[in-house]
Design a protein around this motif. Structure first.
Motif, PDB file in Angstrom:
ATOM      1  N   UNK A  42       0.813  -1.211   0.000  1.00  0.00           N
ATOM      2  CA  UNK A  42       0.000   0.000   0.000  1.00  0.00           C
ATOM      3  C   UNK A  42       0.842   1.254   0.000  1.00  0.00           C
ATOM      4  N   UNK A  43       0.186   2.330  -0.376  1.00  0.00           N
ATOM      5  CA  UNK A  43       0.785   3.663  -0.317  1.00  0.00           C
ATOM      6  C   UNK A  43      -0.236   4.575   0.347  1.00  0.00           C
ATOM      7  N   UNK A  44       0.148   5.163   1.464  1.00  0.00           N
ATOM      8  CA  UNK A  44      -0.750   6.082   2.137  1.00  0.00           C
ATOM      9  C   UNK A  44      -0.726   7.418   1.384  1.00  0.00           C
ATOM     10  N   UNK A  45      -1.877   8.085   1.336  1.00  0.00           N
ATOM     11  CA  UNK A  45      -1.955   9.372   0.644  1.00  0.00           C
ATOM     12  C   UNK A  45      -2.040  10.485   1.677  1.00  0.00           C
ATOM     13  N   UNK A  46      -1.122  11.401   1.641  1.00  0.00           N
ATOM     14  CA  UNK A  46      -1.107  12.581   2.514  1.00  0.00           C
ATOM     15  C   UNK A  46      -1.180  12.204   3.988  1.00  0.00           C
ATOM     16  N   UNK A  47      -0.580  11.084   4.362  1.00  0.00           N
ATOM     17  CA  UNK A  47      -0.566  10.683   5.770  1.00  0.00           C
ATOM     18  C   UNK A  47      -1.945  10.458   6.359  1.00  0.00           C
ATOM     19  N   UNK A  48      -2.932  10.254   5.515  1.00  0.00           N
ATOM     20  CA  UNK A  48      -4.304  10.081   5.986  1.00  0.00           C
ATOM     21  C   UNK A  48      -4.662   8.606   5.930  1.00  0.00           C
TER      22      UNK A  48
END
Lengths: 292, 204
Positions: free
Chosen positions: A170-176
């Motif tokens: 996975x890749x988190x988006x904007x630390x959210x």
């Protein structure tokens, strides 16, 4: 095809060191308890609901309890019972949730050893998701409350070939934590061929979590996925190819063109039906392992 | 690659029904040899302990209100020291019997925690009976199920049944045990030899 599903479970059985058994009295008893518990839980939900009218404002707590019982006990069990009857067990291009519902669509395939897949994904900037344990579950709660990033957050289990995903990236988006790219991987059984006869070593399902919401089918709190699953698929392929020059891709056109449906949480999905088969067999394993 | 592949298995292409057989709900689950205790098993064992706690509370309440119960429910007037002693004796017998039942239940909770299938099936059977009895009671109108009466024990029964009948709990209780396998191998159990043959032929 139907026999493939049965064959897969038989392979699992022998792998576990057990010969396949016929239906015996004790397994029938297990089946009975499974269904009876489902019916009894409906009654429990009803009793909790009627209690919620008896206690005035305190009844709100009972109403919450009613939702918890319904969403996390009753509906999953009923779905499990009904889905066992009407959802086919063979490969139909969809993963299944632990309740037996149709889950995320299978929209990617990989060729290469497990180490190569790990190397390619890590080089492409993806983070491997933790397995679901008590500790990682607790970390989800704390990171949600403190709004801190948890970029190895586990993904929910989805099933293909009667097996949970082998691993997920996975890749988190904007630390959210509510928004993330994620892709689950299943190893195909050794002798298994895609519809049409192509052999691939891994199947994968990539979707983008856009927010947190309620599942349509079980009313549980869950991630809602972006309807346009092709964007996520192409993002995964592009990052892997971009970071691994030796990786190649072959697209099986119109593999699942007709699949415009909903995932396990009731989110609409749209796709052009292409299945990219990414070949990461040549990705150097050792060199990538050394990199951070 | 497929036609020349000797590994390829021949798959039956017979027609199959348009629905799955409900018997899949009863098909045995095939757990891995080493399996961590699933949450369902732990939760089930904990709930059985909860039932024991509810039982203790019930016995304490019974002991405290015994004289009232004897007078109003059973309509026996206690006269003299002899009848009082008899009443106390009955109470002691009831509490001891209840205590024994609860101790057995606690033991079953421990066995469930350790993954015993017999304990799991026993507890599920008693829960089923208790749920059916409660349901008959509520349908015939002899007791209304509210929080003040039997709701808590009934809810615990249903939750125990849900937890212990789940696929994870079933798999954990039915997982192959290393010790029993070794013991039976030593005894030359033919069923065991049958069971082990696939593993050696199957290189996975």
């Amino acid at each position: 095809m139907g026999e493939v599903g049965a064959e897969a479970s038989r392979t699992d059985a022998t792998a576990a060191g057990q010969a396949p058994r016929r239906l015996s009295f004790t397994t029938m008893l297990d089946g009975f308890f499974f269904v009876f518990a489902g019916i009894a839980s409906v009654w429990l939900a009803w009793l909790v609901l009627t209690q919620s009218f008896e206690f005035g404002w305190f009844g709100i707590a009972f109403f919450v309890a009613f939702w918890l019982v319904l969403a996390y006990l009753v509906l999953p069990r009923l779905h499990r019972i009904l889905a066992a009857i009407y959802v086919p067990e063979y490969f139909i291009g969809r993963a299944r949730t632990s309740d037996g519902l149709l889950g995320d669509p299978v929209n990617l395939a990989f060729d290469g050893s497990e180490a190569s897949v790990h190397a390619a994904m890590r080089a492409a900037g993806w983070t491997r998701a933790d397995d679901i344990t008590l500790a990682s579950g607790w970390r989800i709660v704390t990171s949600t409350v403190t709004r801190r990033s948890y970029d190895e957050a586990p993904v929910s289990p989805l099933f293909l070939f009667h097996r949970q995903q082998g691993f997920a990236y996975q890749q988190e988006v904007e630390g959210n934590p509510a928004r993330r790219h994620h892709v689950r991987f299943w190893r195909t059984p050794d002798w298994w061929l895609l519809p049409g006869g192509r052999r691939v070593e891994w199947l994968a399902a990539g979707t983008f979590d856009r927010s947190v919401g309620f599942s349509l089918f079980t009313l549980q709190v869950t991630h809602k996925i972006d309807a346009d699953i092709d964007v996520e698929r192409d993002h995964i392929v592009a990052t892997v190819l971009g970071a691994n020059p030796v990786a190649g891709v072959e697209v099986l056109h119109d593999f699942s063109t007709g699949y415009h449906s909903r995932n396990g949480g009731g989110d609409t999905i749209r796709t052009d039906g292409d299945l990219p088969v990414v070949d990461v067999g040549e990705v150097p394993v050792v060199a990538i392992e050394a990199a951070p | 690659m497929s036609a020349a592949d000797p590994e390829r298995r021949h798959v039956s292409v017979e027609k199959r029904p348009a629905f799955e057989s409900p018997a899949v709900l009863a098909t045995p689950v095939t757990p891995p040899v080493s399996m961590p205790r699933p949450a369902a098993t732990a939760f089930g064992a904990l709930l059985v302990c909860g039932r024991v706690a509810a039982g203790i509370a019930g016995l304490v309440a019974l002991g405290l209100a015994w004289d009232d119960i004897v007078r109003t429910e059973l309509e026996i007037e206690l006269e003299g020291r002899d009848s009082q002693a008899a009443s106390d004796l009955v109470l002691t017998v009831v509490i001891v019997a209840g205590g024994v039942v609860l101790a057995v239940e606690l033991l079953l909770a421990l066995f469930i925690w350790r993954g015993s299938n017999r304990a799991r099936v026993t507890v599920m059977s008693f829960s089923t009976i208790s749920i059916v009895v409660a349901w008959i009671d509520s349908v015939t109108g002899s007791t209304e199920i509210t929080l003040r009466t039997t709701f808590v024990t009934l809810a615990l029964d249903i939750l125990v049944l849900l937890a212990l009948s789940s696929r994870n709990a079933r798999a954990y209780a039915r997982r192959p045990r290393q010790r029993s396998i070794l013991h039976r191998r030593w005894a030359g159990d033919p069923a065991l030899r049958r069971r082990h043959r696939p593993r050696t032929s199957h290189a996975e």
